[in-house]
Design an enzyme around this catalytic site. Structure first.
Site, PDB file in Angstrom:
ATOM      1  N   HIS A   1      17.612  -1.532  -5.105  1.00 36.96           N
ATOM      2  CA  HIS A   1      17.444  -0.354  -4.251  1.00 36.96           C
ATOM      3  C   HIS A   1      17.735   0.905  -5.056  1.00 36.96           C
ATOM      4  O   HIS A   1      18.577   0.889  -5.952  1.00 36.96           O
ATOM      5  CB  HIS A   1      18.372  -0.399  -3.030  1.00 36.96           C
TER       6      HIS A   1
ATOM      7  N   HIS B   1       8.030  -0.285  -1.959  1.00 40.93           N
ATOM      8  CA  HIS B   1       8.624   0.219  -0.698  1.00 40.93           C
ATOM      9  C   HIS B   1       8.347  -0.808   0.410  1.00 40.93           C
ATOM     10  O   HIS B   1       8.673  -1.977   0.260  1.00 40.93           O
ATOM     11  CB  HIS B   1       8.051   1.619  -0.443  1.00 40.93           C
TER      12      HIS B   1
ATOM     13  N   ASP C   1      14.004  -5.978   3.075  1.00 36.24           N
ATOM     14  CA  ASP C   1      12.786  -6.795   3.056  1.00 36.24           C
ATOM     15  C   ASP C   1      13.035  -8.248   2.647  1.00 36.24           C
ATOM     16  O   ASP C   1      12.148  -9.091   2.791  1.00 36.24           O
ATOM     17  CB  ASP C   1      11.754  -6.151   2.123  1.00 36.24           C
TER      18      ASP C   1
ATOM     19  N   ARG D   1      20.994  -3.841   6.653  1.00 31.04           N
ATOM     20  CA  ARG D   1      19.837  -4.287   7.448  1.00 31.04           C
ATOM     21  C   ARG D   1      19.518  -5.747   7.121  1.00 31.04           C
ATOM     22  O   ARG D   1      19.042  -6.499   7.966  1.00 31.04           O
ATOM     23  CB  ARG D   1      18.628  -3.377   7.179  1.00 31.04           C
TER      24      ARG D   1
ATOM     25  N   SER E   1       8.527   6.897   2.276  1.00 26.55           N
ATOM     26  CA  SER E   1       7.737   7.130   3.499  1.00 26.55           C
ATOM     27  C   SER E   1       8.274   8.338   4.270  1.00 26.55           C
ATOM     28  O   SER E   1       7.503   9.167   4.769  1.00 26.55           O
ATOM     29  CB  SER E   1       7.717   5.887   4.390  1.00 26.55           C
TER      30      SER E   1
HETATM   31  N1  HAX Z   1      13.626  -7.298 -10.003  1.00 30.84           N
HETATM   32  C1  HAX Z   1      13.462  -7.098 -11.337  1.00 30.84           C
HETATM   33  N2  HAX Z   1      13.759  -5.943 -11.951  1.00 30.84           N
HETATM   34  C2  HAX Z   1      14.276  -4.970 -11.190  1.00 30.84           C
HETATM   35  C3  HAX Z   1      14.520  -5.131  -9.818  1.00 30.84           C
HETATM   36  C4  HAX Z   1      14.151  -6.346  -9.227  1.00 30.84           C
HETATM   37  N3  HAX Z   1      14.296  -6.568  -7.920  1.00 30.84           N
HETATM   38  N4  HAX Z   1      15.063  -3.979  -9.342  1.00 30.84           N
HETATM   39  C5  HAX Z   1      15.134  -3.120 -10.387  1.00 30.84           C
HETATM   40  N5  HAX Z   1      14.654  -3.725 -11.493  1.00 30.84           N
HETATM   41  C6  HAX Z   1      14.467  -3.128 -12.825  1.00 30.84           C
HETATM   42  C7  HAX Z   1      13.513  -1.955 -12.709  1.00 30.84           C
HETATM   43  O1  HAX Z   1      12.163  -2.402 -12.672  1.00 30.84           O
HETATM   44  C8  HAX Z   1      13.863  -1.159 -13.948  1.00 30.84           C
HETATM   45  O2  HAX Z   1      13.300  -1.824 -15.052  1.00 30.84           O
HETATM   46  P1  HAX Z   1      12.649  -0.993 -16.285  1.00 30.84           P
HETATM   47  O3  HAX Z   1      13.755  -0.125 -16.795  1.00 30.84           O
HETATM   48  O4  HAX Z   1      12.230  -2.065 -17.230  1.00 30.84           O
HETATM   49  O5  HAX Z   1      11.513  -0.211 -15.715  1.00 30.84           O
HETATM   50  C9  HAX Z   1      15.391  -1.336 -14.011  1.00 30.84           C
HETATM   51  O6  HAX Z   1      15.692  -2.554 -13.287  1.00 30.84           O
HETATM   52  C10 HAX Z   1      16.188  -0.204 -13.410  1.00 30.84           C
HETATM   53  O7  HAX Z   1      15.747  -0.002 -12.080  1.00 30.84           O
HETATM   54  P2  HAX Z   1      16.790   0.528 -10.963  1.00 30.84           P
HETATM   55  O8  HAX Z   1      17.253   1.884 -11.403  1.00 30.84           O
HETATM   56  O9  HAX Z   1      17.812  -0.504 -10.691  1.00 30.84           O
HETATM   57  O10 HAX Z   1      15.886   0.600  -9.664  1.00 30.84           O
HETATM   58  P3  HAX Z   1      14.955   1.802  -9.181  1.00 30.84           P
HETATM   59  O11 HAX Z   1      15.786   2.766  -8.422  1.00 30.84           O
HETATM   60  O12 HAX Z   1      14.138   2.350 -10.294  1.00 30.84           O
HETATM   61  O13 HAX Z   1      13.963   1.028  -8.220  1.00 30.84           O
HETATM   62  C11 HAX Z   1      13.347  -0.497  -6.529  1.00 30.84           C
HETATM   63  C12 HAX Z   1      14.357   0.562  -6.949  1.00 30.84           C
HETATM   64  C13 HAX Z   1      13.600  -0.833  -5.079  1.00 30.84           C
HETATM   65  C14 HAX Z   1      11.944   0.077  -6.664  1.00 30.84           C
HETATM   66  C15 HAX Z   1      13.520  -1.748  -7.425  1.00 30.84           C
HETATM   67  O14 HAX Z   1      14.808  -2.279  -7.254  1.00 30.84           O
HETATM   68  C16 HAX Z   1      12.475  -2.810  -7.185  1.00 30.84           C
HETATM   69  O15 HAX Z   1      11.400  -2.759  -7.761  1.00 30.84           O
HETATM   70  N6  HAX Z   1      12.763  -3.840  -6.280  1.00 30.84           N
HETATM   71  C17 HAX Z   1      11.816  -4.847  -5.929  1.00 30.84           C
HETATM   72  C18 HAX Z   1      10.822  -4.331  -4.887  1.00 30.84           C
HETATM   73  C19 HAX Z   1      11.497  -4.131  -3.552  1.00 30.84           C
HETATM   74  O16 HAX Z   1      12.197  -4.998  -3.032  1.00 30.84           O
HETATM   75  N7  HAX Z   1      11.260  -2.971  -2.937  1.00 30.84           N
HETATM   76  C20 HAX Z   1      11.787  -2.647  -1.621  1.00 30.84           C
HETATM   77  C21 HAX Z   1      12.962  -1.677  -1.674  1.00 30.84           C
HETATM   78  C22 HAX Z   1      13.524  -1.332  -0.322  1.00 30.84           C
HETATM   79  C23 HAX Z   1      12.514  -0.575   0.475  1.00 30.84           C
HETATM   80  O17 HAX Z   1      12.125   0.532   0.210  1.00 30.84           O
HETATM   81  N8  HAX Z   1      11.999  -1.218   1.484  1.00 30.84           N
HETATM   82  O18 HAX Z   1      10.995  -0.701   2.156  1.00 30.84           O
END
Ligand code: HAX
Length: 435
Positions: free
Chosen positions: A318, A271, A373, A327, A241
């Site tokens: 994250h 996000h 979150d 947070r 964002s």
């Molecule tokens: N549950 C299951 N699998 C997860 C995971 C979770 N909470 N977090 C990461 N992974 C997986 C990814 O999907 C990825 O899998 P693939 O290789 O099969 O695609 C792998 O682990 C490596 O990912 P990463 O490098 O650890 O994480 P990224 O930096 O790519 O992504 C995310 C970060 C926040 C998008 C991710 O952890 C996620 O999807 N979390 C769940 C959604 C969430 O809570 N989002 C909010 C984040 C905070 C925020 O911005 N708030 O606004």
């Protein structure tokens, strides 16, 4: 010139001169290399913009102008009788780099109250949307509809020079932040309370008045909103964002366009929308297990079922952090102080005991810990705000503080149009064979 604008101008002018000299002497120094995994992998860790309002450390978490969240909770001015910081104070800190006094924060509360008028056509724009339109869509539409008020757009059309961009952006940012609680509360009451709107209470501060207009009559909820709107405000510049606002703003789109872009980005489930996804997933868990007091074993099974269905565990993981999000911890501390024995809060805490081991055992998740979150929904449910599709709007109202403070800085520093380089897969293959 008002007191905050003049303080900002002093700081910004000095920093601009400093940056100019610094770039003249060191502009060719390399700050890092980019590998192919980063090119394909969402630019993780690529240093490519300056964002002075806050900085994220993988282990320590967020610091706003050097202050972490427990310090902000202690040092930012508070409303009499309340323990939680006023978000006005954080905005002052982000914009000037200085902790404000109580008088300065009171001045800012009054200033935002004076600027809070929302044009009639914005209410009409929201009313024209189907009642089941997602609250984030309504929020984005409302923000763009207020672009008619942009001081920057008006002055640009009149021929303003570059040296005035920051001034006009400051005005837009202050006006926009002032209007957001009214707009956001309108969306909530329109969508979930039959359009039974509540007039602002001008004796209250920015967050307190927002809580009042939402219609939740509990002094502790007001305190929660002050804390909530403080801790969600900024998370350095690279998050989706913030970066979106930065990118849109770099084209000299005004603050209204830039903020709406950022809100559209916040509305994604990876996000900001994760805050609605977390509580939705917990509600579904309670429904499926048939109990509001599940055991750790039941929770672990539910988590494993979610992963087996190829879904993420919302609220965990994250892109930068490698520890529990401060947070999350701040909200847990709030719950420990204000809320005794709530079923949904207890589930959030049990998830905290269960999920990291499970995610860690997958071997691919870089951060198995809870993010911001993971906790917020349970707190809101406790105070009766159960309509989870609204939660990201609350996040958005807060995020505006950080991204608009940073946008004002960007215009003051004269940062240029952002334009990174993309490559084709063909280019990558050639690069590999030639290297
Ligand atoms: N549950 C299951 N699998 C997860 C995971 C979770 N909470 N977090 C990461 N992974 C997986 C990814 O999907 C990825 O899998 P693939 O290789 O099969 O695609 C792998 O682990 C490596 O990912 P990463 O490098 O650890 O994480 P990224 O930096 O790519 O992504 C995310 C970060 C926040 C998008 C991710 O952890 C996620 O999807 N979390 C769940 C959604 C969430 O809570 N989002 C909010 C984040 C905070 C925020 O911005 N708030 O606004």
């Amino acid at each position: 010139m008002d007191q905050l604008k003049s303080r900002f101008n002093e700081k910004a002018s000095a920093l601009k001169t400093e940056i100019k000299a610094l770039l003249k002497e060191h502009g060719n120094k390399t700050v890092g290399e980019v590998n192919l995994s980063q090119v394909f992998g969402g630019m993780r860790g690529v240093k490519s913009m300056v964002w002075d309002c806050s900085e994220l450390d993988a282990i320590e978490g967020i610091r706003f102008r050097g202050y972490n969240i427990p310090q902000l909770r202690e040092l930012l001015p508070k409303r009499e009788g309340d323990k939680e910081p006023l978000p006005e104070g954080l905005f002052w800190l982000m914009l000037t780099g200085d902790l404000p006094t109580k008088e300065q924060v009171d001045w800012l509360s009054d200033e935002w109250e004076k600027r809070a008028h929302v044009p009639a056509h914005t209410f009409a724009a929201m009313d024209a949307l189907a009642p089941d339109t997602h609250p984030m869509t309504q929020f984005s539409v409302a923000i763009v509809s207020m672009q008619t008020e942009s001081v920057f757009a008006k002055r640009y059309a009149e021929g303003m020079g570059k040296h005035e961009y920051w001034d006009a952006t400051y005005e837009d940012s202050m006006n926009l932040i002032a209007k957001l609680p009214r707009v956001a509360a309108y969306i909530y009451r329109r969508t979930f309370h039959n359009g039974d709107h509540i007039e602002p209470d001008t004796s209250l501060d920015w967050a307190g008045n927002f809580a009042h207009m939402l219609g939740i009559k509990d002094a502790d909820f007001m305190s929660l909103m002050r804390l909530y709107l403080t801790i969600h405000a900024d998370h350095e510049g690279g998050n989706a964002s913030a970066h979106t606002v930065h990118l849109t703003g770099s084209t000299l789109s005004d603050a209204y366009y830039a903020l709406a872009s950022g809100m559209n980005s916040l509305a994604g489930p990876l996000h900001g929308l994760a805050n609605q996804e977390v509580i939705k997933w917990i509600f579904e868990m309670v429904e499926k297990l048939g109990t509001k007091t599940p055991s750790k074993e039941q929770i672990a099974q539910y988590v494993n079922d979610t992963l087996a269905a190829k879904k993420v565990i919302p609220g965990y993981g994250h892109a930068v952090l490698r520890q529990p999000d401060p947070r999350f911890t701040a909200q847990k501390t709030f719950a420990e102080e204000y809320i005794k024995d709530d079923d949904y809060v207890n589930i959030v805490w049990k998830l905290f005991e269960v999920v990291p081991d499970i995610l860690g055992s997958l071997g691919k998740v870089k951060n198995p810990w809870p993010n911001v979150d993971a906790h917020s929904g349970a707190l809101l449910v406790h105070y009766g705000l159960k309509e989870y599709s609204y939660y990201t709007v609350l996040f958005g109202v807060s995020r505006a503080l950080g991204v608009l403070a940073a946008l004002t800085w960007s215009r003051a520093m004269g940062f240029p149009l952002e334009r990174p380089k993309s490559v084709t897969t063909e280019w990558v293959k050639d690069f590999i064979s030639n290297s």
